[in-house]
Design a protein around this motif. Structure first.
Motif, PDB file in Angstrom:
ATOM      1  N   MET A 160       0.736  -1.131  -0.146  1.00  9.69           N
ATOM      2  CA  MET A 160       0.119  -0.070  -0.067  1.00  9.69           C
ATOM      3  C   MET A 160       1.017   1.422  -0.033  1.00  9.69           C
ATOM      4  O   MET A 160       1.899   1.266   0.676  1.00  9.69           O
ATOM      5  CB  MET A 160      -0.970  -0.103   1.148  1.00  9.69           C
ATOM      6  N   PRO A 161       0.462   2.270  -0.902  1.00 12.93           N
ATOM      7  CA  PRO A 161       1.536   3.469  -0.848  1.00 12.93           C
ATOM      8  C   PRO A 161       1.248   4.201   0.418  1.00 12.93           C
ATOM      9  O   PRO A 161       0.138   3.965   1.054  1.00 12.93           O
ATOM     10  CB  PRO A 161       0.752   4.193  -2.081  1.00 12.93           C
ATOM     11  N   GLN A 162       2.430   4.978   0.622  1.00 16.75           N
ATOM     12  CA  GLN A 162       2.216   5.802   1.970  1.00 16.75           C
ATOM     13  C   GLN A 162       2.707   7.219   1.436  1.00 16.75           C
ATOM     14  O   GLN A 162       3.882   7.249   0.744  1.00 16.75           O
ATOM     15  CB  GLN A 162       3.164   5.022   3.062  1.00 16.75           C
ATOM     16  N   TYR A 163       2.440   8.246   2.162  1.00 18.64           N
ATOM     17  CA  TYR A 163       2.776   9.546   1.984  1.00 18.64           C
ATOM     18  C   TYR A 163       3.067  10.228   3.450  1.00 18.64           C
ATOM     19  O   TYR A 163       2.099  10.250   4.096  1.00 18.64           O
ATOM     20  CB  TYR A 163       1.834  10.329   1.266  1.00 18.64           C
ATOM     21  N   THR A 164       4.170  11.035   3.594  1.00 13.77           N
ATOM     22  CA  THR A 164       4.315  11.486   4.853  1.00 13.77           C
ATOM     23  C   THR A 164       4.055  12.979   4.692  1.00 13.77           C
ATOM     24  O   THR A 164       4.874  13.567   3.899  1.00 13.77           O
ATOM     25  CB  THR A 164       5.634  10.979   5.487  1.00 13.77           C
ATOM     26  N   ASP A 165       3.536  13.660   5.657  1.00 11.79           N
ATOM     27  CA  ASP A 165       3.322  15.002   5.745  1.00 11.79           C
ATOM     28  C   ASP A 165       3.267  15.476   7.245  1.00 11.79           C
ATOM     29  O   ASP A 165       2.457  14.800   8.126  1.00 11.79           O
ATOM     30  CB  ASP A 165       1.972  15.461   4.933  1.00 11.79           C
ATOM     31  N   SER A 166       3.885  16.454   7.407  1.00 11.10           N
ATOM     32  CA  SER A 166       3.795  17.026   8.966  1.00 11.10           C
ATOM     33  C   SER A 166       3.939  15.947  10.106  1.00 11.10           C
ATOM     34  O   SER A 166       3.420  16.034  11.069  1.00 11.10           O
ATOM     35  CB  SER A 166       2.455  17.823   9.243  1.00 11.10           C
ATOM     36  N   GLY A 167       4.828  14.722   9.762  1.00 11.46           N
ATOM     37  CA  GLY A 167       5.230  14.090  10.652  1.00 11.46           C
ATOM     38  C   GLY A 167       4.277  12.747  10.749  1.00 11.46           C
ATOM     39  O   GLY A 167       4.184  11.974  11.641  1.00 11.46           O
ATOM     40  N   ILE A 168       3.201  12.743   9.933  1.00 14.78           N
ATOM     41  CA  ILE A 168       2.198  11.892   9.698  1.00 14.78           C
ATOM     42  C   ILE A 168       2.236  11.122   8.676  1.00 14.78           C
ATOM     43  O   ILE A 168       2.440  11.708   7.353  1.00 14.78           O
ATOM     44  CB  ILE A 168       0.614  12.369  10.054  1.00 14.78           C
ATOM     45  N   THR A 169       2.541   9.541   8.798  1.00 10.60           N
ATOM     46  CA  THR A 169       2.534   8.829   7.499  1.00 10.60           C
ATOM     47  C   THR A 169       1.132   8.177   7.086  1.00 10.60           C
ATOM     48  O   THR A 169       0.557   7.428   7.997  1.00 10.60           O
ATOM     49  CB  THR A 169       3.538   7.923   7.661  1.00 10.60           C
ATOM     50  N   TRP A 170       0.656   8.771   6.048  1.00  5.01           N
ATOM     51  CA  TRP A 170      -0.826   8.476   5.549  1.00  5.01           C
ATOM     52  C   TRP A 170      -0.807   7.072   4.728  1.00  5.01           C
ATOM     53  O   TRP A 170       0.310   6.982   3.897  1.00  5.01           O
ATOM     54  CB  TRP A 170      -1.646   9.608   4.783  1.00  5.01           C
ATOM     55  N   ASN A 171      -1.644   6.212   4.932  1.00  5.55           N
ATOM     56  CA  ASN A 171      -1.927   5.069   4.021  1.00  5.55           C
ATOM     57  C   ASN A 171      -2.846   5.531   2.915  1.00  5.55           C
ATOM     58  O   ASN A 171      -3.913   6.037   3.413  1.00  5.55           O
ATOM     59  CB  ASN A 171      -2.251   3.879   4.806  1.00  5.55           C
ATOM     60  N   TYR A 172      -2.668   5.049   1.591  1.00  7.50           N
ATOM     61  CA  TYR A 172      -3.808   5.675   0.726  1.00  7.50           C
ATOM     62  C   TYR A 172      -3.808   4.709  -0.419  1.00  7.50           C
ATOM     63  O   TYR A 172      -2.557   3.668  -0.679  1.00  7.50           O
ATOM     64  CB  TYR A 172      -3.413   6.968   0.122  1.00  7.50           C
ATOM     65  N   THR A 173      -4.591   4.974  -1.322  1.00  6.70           N
ATOM     66  CA  THR A 173      -4.670   3.995  -2.559  1.00  6.70           C
ATOM     67  C   THR A 173      -5.010   5.264  -3.559  1.00  6.70           C
ATOM     68  O   THR A 173      -5.545   6.153  -3.251  1.00  6.70           O
ATOM     69  CB  THR A 173      -5.981   3.105  -2.356  1.00  6.70           C
ATOM     70  N   GLU A 174      -4.626   4.864  -4.887  1.00  2.09           N
ATOM     71  CA  GLU A 174      -4.779   5.713  -5.830  1.00  2.09           C
ATOM     72  C   GLU A 174      -5.633   5.058  -6.902  1.00  2.09           C
ATOM     73  O   GLU A 174      -5.263   3.931  -7.482  1.00  2.09           O
ATOM     74  CB  GLU A 174      -3.809   6.273  -6.466  1.00  2.09           C
ATOM     75  N   SER A 175      -6.689   6.039  -7.510  1.00  6.67           N
ATOM     76  CA  SER A 175      -7.337   5.363  -8.603  1.00  6.67           C
ATOM     77  C   SER A 175      -7.875   6.529  -9.456  1.00  6.67           C
ATOM     78  O   SER A 175      -8.616   7.404  -8.972  1.00  6.67           O
ATOM     79  CB  SER A 175      -8.554   4.489  -8.178  1.00  6.67           C
ATOM     80  N   GLY A 176      -7.734   6.436 -10.559  1.00  7.69           N
ATOM     81  CA  GLY A 176      -8.198   7.296 -11.516  1.00  7.69           C
ATOM     82  C   GLY A 176      -7.637   8.870 -11.400  1.00  7.69           C
ATOM     83  O   GLY A 176      -8.189   9.836 -11.548  1.00  7.69           O
ATOM     84  N   GLY A 177      -6.507   8.882 -10.759  1.00  4.10           N
ATOM     85  CA  GLY A 177      -6.019  10.196 -10.369  1.00  4.10           C
ATOM     86  C   GLY A 177      -6.149  11.032  -9.163  1.00  4.10           C
ATOM     87  O   GLY A 177      -5.836  11.826  -8.885  1.00  4.10           O
TER      88      GLY A 177
END
Length: 90
Positions: free
Chosen positions: A1-18
Motif C-alpha cells: 500500500m502506498p504511503q505519504y508523509t506530511d507534517s510527521g504523519i505517514t498516511w496510508n492511501y490508494t490511488e485510482s483514476g488520478g
C-alpha cells in the motif's frame, strides 16, 4: 500500500483514476496512518498525496482514534466512508 508523509504523519492511501483515498480497515483501528489509533490532538488531512488530490476518506479510516481533538478535512474530499470516525471523540 502506498504511503505519504506530511507534517510527521505517514498516511496510508490508494490511488485510482488520478485521485487518492485515505484508507481504512475495519480490522485495524485507525488504518488511515501508520500510527493506527494512537493519533492525538488536532490533525490535518493533506489535500494532495504524491500529487494526487485526496477525494475520499475510506470506511473506518479513523476508527477508535479517541484522542483526536479536531480534524481539518480539505475541500477536495467529496466522500467520507461509513464509520470513518467511529468511536472518535474530542
Amino acid at each position: 500500500m502506498p504511503q505519504y508523509t506530511d507534517s510527521g504523519i505517514t498516511w496510508n492511501y490508494t490511488e485510482s483514476g488520478g485521485s487518492a483515498t485515505i484508507t481504512g480497515d475495519s480490522s485495524a483501528a485507525g488504518g488511515a496512518t501508520t500510527d493506527g489509533n494512537s493519533l492525538s490532538g488536532p490533525i490535518t488531512i493533506p489535500p494532495f498525496v504524491d500529487g494526487h488530490p485526496v477525494t475520499t476518506i475510506d470506511h473506518y479510516a479513523f476508527q477508535f482514534c479517541g484522542t483526536l481533538t479536531s480534524i481539518h478535512i480539505p475541500n477536495s474530499v467529496t466522500t467520507i466512508g461509513q464509520s470513518a470516525f467511529q468511536n472518535c471523540s474530542g
